[in-house]
Enzyme design. Sequence first.
Site, PDB file in Angstrom:
ATOM      1  N   ASN A  34       0.737  -1.270  -0.107  1.00 39.05           N
ATOM      2  CA  ASN A  34      -0.062  -0.098   0.134  1.00 39.05           C
ATOM      3  C   ASN A  34       0.842   1.235  -0.049  1.00 39.05           C
ATOM      4  OD1 ASN A  34      -2.461  -1.643   0.262  1.00 39.05           O
ATOM      5  ND2 ASN A  34      -2.208  -1.605   2.341  1.00 39.05           N
ATOM      6  N   HIS A 121     -14.231  -2.375   6.167  1.00 43.48           N
ATOM      7  CA  HIS A 121     -13.142  -3.092   6.941  1.00 43.48           C
ATOM      8  C   HIS A 121     -13.427  -4.021   8.013  1.00 43.48           C
ATOM      9  CE1 HIS A 121      -8.756  -3.603   8.209  1.00 43.48           C
ATOM     10  NE2 HIS A 121      -8.623  -3.599   6.963  1.00 43.48           N
ATOM     11  N   GLU A 167     -15.934   3.179   3.696  1.00 43.63           N
ATOM     12  CA  GLU A 167     -14.524   3.382   3.278  1.00 43.63           C
ATOM     13  C   GLU A 167     -14.556   4.342   2.102  1.00 43.63           C
ATOM     14  OE1 GLU A 167     -11.942   0.207   2.775  1.00 43.63           O
ATOM     15  OE2 GLU A 167     -13.120  -1.062   4.048  1.00 43.63           O
ATOM     16  N   SER A 171     -10.622  -1.167   0.020  1.00 50.18           N
ATOM     17  CA  SER A 171      -9.449  -1.882  -0.238  1.00 50.18           C
ATOM     18  C   SER A 171      -9.174  -3.122  -0.866  1.00 50.18           C
ATOM     19  CB  SER A 171      -8.866  -2.187   1.334  1.00 50.18           C
ATOM     20  OG  SER A 171      -9.917  -3.025   1.759  1.00 50.18           O
ATOM     21  N   ASP A 196     -13.562   6.170   6.443  1.00 50.31           N
ATOM     22  CA  ASP A 196     -12.095   5.533   6.500  1.00 50.31           C
ATOM     23  C   ASP A 196     -11.617   5.952   5.193  1.00 50.31           C
ATOM     24  OD1 ASP A 196     -10.084   4.098   6.535  1.00 50.31           O
ATOM     25  OD2 ASP A 196     -10.812   2.258   7.443  1.00 50.31           O
ATOM     26  N   HIS A 199      -7.168   4.462   2.097  1.00 51.40           N
ATOM     27  CA  HIS A 199      -6.558   4.166   0.959  1.00 51.40           C
ATOM     28  C   HIS A 199      -6.958   5.238  -0.105  1.00 51.40           C
ATOM     29  CE1 HIS A 199      -5.724  -0.274   1.423  1.00 51.40           C
ATOM     30  NE2 HIS A 199      -6.807  -0.086   2.502  1.00 51.40           N
ATOM     31  N   LYS A 229       0.113   3.551   4.772  1.00 55.90           N
ATOM     32  CA  LYS A 229      -0.239   3.118   3.340  1.00 55.90           C
ATOM     33  C   LYS A 229       0.428   4.328   2.410  1.00 55.90           C
ATOM     34  CE  LYS A 229      -4.348   0.607   4.508  1.00 55.90           C
ATOM     35  NZ  LYS A 229      -3.812   0.656   5.932  1.00 55.90           N
TER      36      LYS A 229
END
Length: 379
Positions: A34, A121, A167, A171, A196, A199, A229
């Site tokens: 990541n 997640h 998110e 992910s 979240d 990413h 990440k």
Amino acid sequence: MSGLARQVRALEALEARGRLRRLMPRAGADFASNDYLGLAGSDLLRQAAADALARGVAVGAGGSRLLRGNDVEHEALEAEAAAFFGTERALYLGGGFPANLAIFSALPQHGDLVLHDALIHASAHDGMRLGRAEARSFPHNDVTAAEDAIRDWRGKGGTGQVWIAAEAVYSMDGDLAPIADLAALAEGHEAMLIVDEAHATGLFGPDGRGLAHAVAGRENVVSLHTGGKALGVHGGLVTAAAPLIDTLINKARSFIYATAPSPLNAALLRASLRDLATNPARREAALALRAHAHEAAHTLCGLDGCQSQILPVILGDDRRTMAVAEALQARGFDVRGIRPPTVPRGTSRLRISITLNTSAEVVTDLFTALAEITEAVPA
């Protein structure tokens, strides 16, 4: 049967289904990490570490933040992160996982509802299990279904606070959440919104401030930015209004009872944030490489619909997925297979991650090899 024998049998069952996990060394071109901006091994962070050590920054914290573990580097990072992400406060924890444990276990209360995207997640799920609020899922990225769930819950007597959780960039699927629609939903129902950004941080939003940056400063929004990440280091930054941060400090067990993150690590995260704010070339290079990967994936493998630096290649069968991954690894491409329970049953996949640790030429070579191997490995 002894406890140990039972564990051995369970591991053998996993292996028989092609789902046994093993640790693997790093080898080949990076399509698995990541480290999207290539910061983890960069000269920038090496120099930042040397500078921090030279000015006496401690390697270890020596205790929890509420004891003697609180350091000026932690507080400086939190102040700079709040300013960078456009929020009132920020709180630094040891990682994204403990940060999500903190958010979901300490903020929603008994009588509340946590309404979360079905693909959120695992750390969020664990946080919800530790919390006292009711939890329900809604179909992935389906805002209409989320609104229907709120109305159903209210209609059945739910009177507490609603917390909508998603998110920003998923992910394992690499697709984007409809943040504007979720924010409007939260506003319309006087709900809280938890995003979240793990990413998305570093790549999406102005200067990499996140996909939800436009709404991050609202008092009903909580955002999580992880340091491990695109920022290249480690840790989790929860950004939110001051009362929410103070609630975490007072009630979140994964913050209260954990040794504080390394002050040195905090200094490195400060350097990463400064680089995001002052060095657009790094992010621009990552976005250009991502665009090249999307084009190569489409042209060479027929993959469409890619939205981010995460490109899923869904093969379905666990064993075929691992066989294709191993064949790519043998050709020098570090691509990993992802199997249930990380992804839903029947959706085992290659998770191809585009980072600045590779080049456009290597990306093209990867998708050329992938096309050859998937044709050769039977379904």
